[in-house]
Design a protein around this motif. Structure first.
Motif, PDB file in Angstrom:
ATOM      1  N   GLY A 231     -85.107  -4.217 -73.695  1.00  0.00           N
ATOM      2  CA  GLY A 231     -83.840  -4.534 -74.685  1.00  0.00           C
ATOM      3  C   GLY A 231     -83.129  -6.024 -74.575  1.00  0.00           C
ATOM      4  O   GLY A 231     -83.642  -6.999 -74.904  1.00  0.00           O
ATOM      5  N   ARG A 232     -82.559  -5.908 -73.144  1.00  0.00           N
ATOM      6  CA  ARG A 232     -81.514  -7.154 -73.298  1.00  0.00           C
ATOM      7  C   ARG A 232     -82.496  -8.415 -72.803  1.00  0.00           C
ATOM      8  O   ARG A 232     -82.192  -9.514 -72.889  1.00  0.00           O
ATOM      9  N   ASN A 233     -83.553  -8.044 -72.258  1.00  0.00           N
ATOM     10  CA  ASN A 233     -84.548  -9.232 -71.782  1.00  0.00           C
ATOM     11  C   ASN A 233     -85.323  -9.874 -73.176  1.00  0.00           C
ATOM     12  O   ASN A 233     -86.155 -10.780 -72.980  1.00  0.00           O
ATOM     13  N   ILE A 234     -85.058  -9.255 -74.406  1.00  0.00           N
ATOM     14  CA  ILE A 234     -85.506  -9.740 -75.666  1.00  0.00           C
ATOM     15  C   ILE A 234     -84.173 -10.075 -76.386  1.00  0.00           C
ATOM     16  O   ILE A 234     -84.175 -11.450 -76.784  1.00  0.00           O
ATOM     17  N   TRP A 235     -83.367  -9.045 -76.704  1.00  0.00           N
ATOM     18  CA  TRP A 235     -82.299  -9.693 -77.675  1.00  0.00           C
ATOM     19  C   TRP A 235     -81.052 -10.247 -77.129  1.00  0.00           C
ATOM     20  O   TRP A 235     -80.174 -10.801 -77.920  1.00  0.00           O
ATOM     21  N   GLN A 236     -80.963 -10.634 -75.726  1.00  0.00           N
ATOM     22  CA  GLN A 236     -79.948 -11.686 -75.278  1.00  0.00           C
ATOM     23  C   GLN A 236     -80.361 -12.780 -74.856  1.00  0.00           C
ATOM     24  O   GLN A 236     -79.816 -13.593 -74.376  1.00  0.00           O
ATOM     25  N   ARG A 237     -81.912 -13.083 -75.389  1.00  0.00           N
ATOM     26  CA  ARG A 237     -82.172 -14.292 -75.022  1.00  0.00           C
ATOM     27  C   ARG A 237     -82.159 -15.220 -76.725  1.00  0.00           C
ATOM     28  O   ARG A 237     -81.745 -14.451 -77.526  1.00  0.00           O
ATOM     29  N   GLU A 238     -82.187 -16.408 -76.433  1.00  0.00           N
ATOM     30  CA  GLU A 238     -82.326 -17.349 -77.685  1.00  0.00           C
ATOM     31  C   GLU A 238     -83.292 -16.576 -79.077  1.00  0.00           C
ATOM     32  O   GLU A 238     -84.477 -16.142 -78.116  1.00  0.00           O
TER      33      GLU A 238
END
Length: 260
Positions: A231-238
């Protein structure tokens, strides 16, 4: 619906599952990238994910979206834990909804934390609670994803080793799927070989370069895991970088099929 039907929806046989967790509000409150809890479904549901890990509020608010996209699976988080930052056994765990309610909402699986950095008395209470949920899941024929974890602990070798041991307890309590933070390729392979229960690997907080995330997923897949929870390693990136990470992961997951 049967247990086998729901398991096969949650963990398809023609690829490694990519389940995107967006249930962080249960612990983190308002989190960067998830300010609008219903936003990820339209943003990422058309990308190459197989499903989402969600809260009860998200399940209710997104019913029309998932009705229009029935290929996507839904894993409902049925518990919470406070305070996640504490490492001294001071946290408190509890259920926020029931297995029966999850079935009524039509989800494919339920998910619980299995925190272990607690007092002995709390560990016994935790095992009792998990056992009761497993019994309810068997009664309603819906799989339980159980997550052994030392909440808030740094990812030291000792912590990784302990979580591996707690995964065995999760197996003995009857978990249908075990979710664990990536313990390395060798340990993942050993857990898959020994427990013979579907293993899914958690991506954890945003960290490192995009290539590091993709490499960890590649190791996970080589070791025989049935799914990745990213999750966060996808949607917290640009956004552009996040989409590329997901596309790279998806290519890896489609190179594997399971004979079940």
């Amino acid at each position: 619906m049967s247990m086998d039907y729901r398991l096969r929806r949650t963990l398809p046989g023609d690829r490694v599952a990519i389940i995107m967790p967006v249930d962080h509000g249960l612990i983190f409150d308002r989190i960067e990238g998830l300010e609008t809890p219903s936003a990820p479904f339209a943003a990422w549901g058309k990308q190459d994910v197989t499903g989402f890990m969600m809260t009860p509020g998200q399940v209710r608010q997104s019913a029309r979206f998932f009705a229009a996209n029935p290929h996507l699976t839904r894993v409902l988080t049925i518990d919470t834990y406070y305070d996640y930052r504490q490492q001294d056994g001071g946290g408190s765990h509890g259920l926020i909804t029931s297995v029966e309610e999850a079935v009524r909402m039509g989800v494919d699986a339920v998910k619980m934390l299995f925190p272990w950095n607690m007092s002995r008395a709390e560990q016994v209470a935790m095992c009792t609670r998990v056992g009761q949920v497993v019994n309810e899941c068997n009664r309603w024929e819906i799989p339980l994803v159980l997550e052994p974890v030392l909440i808030g602990a740094p990812r030291t070798e000792a912590v990784i080793e302990q979580e591996e041991k707690v995964a065995r307890i999760a197996y003995d309590l009857g978990a249908h799927i075990i979710k664990i933070a990536f313990p390395g390729e060798e340990r993942t392979r050993r857990l898959v070989d020994e427990l013979k229960v579907p293993l899914v690997i958690a991506g954890g907080p945003l960290s490192g370069e995009p290539g590091d995330t993709v490499d960890a997923v590649a190791q996970t897949i080589r070791a025989g895991a049935r799914g990745v929870i990213v999750g966060r390693n996808i949607w917290q990136r640009e956004p552009g970088a996040g989409k590329k990470v997901l596309a790279d992961i998806a290519r890896l997951t489609r190179q594997v099929k399971f004979d079940d």
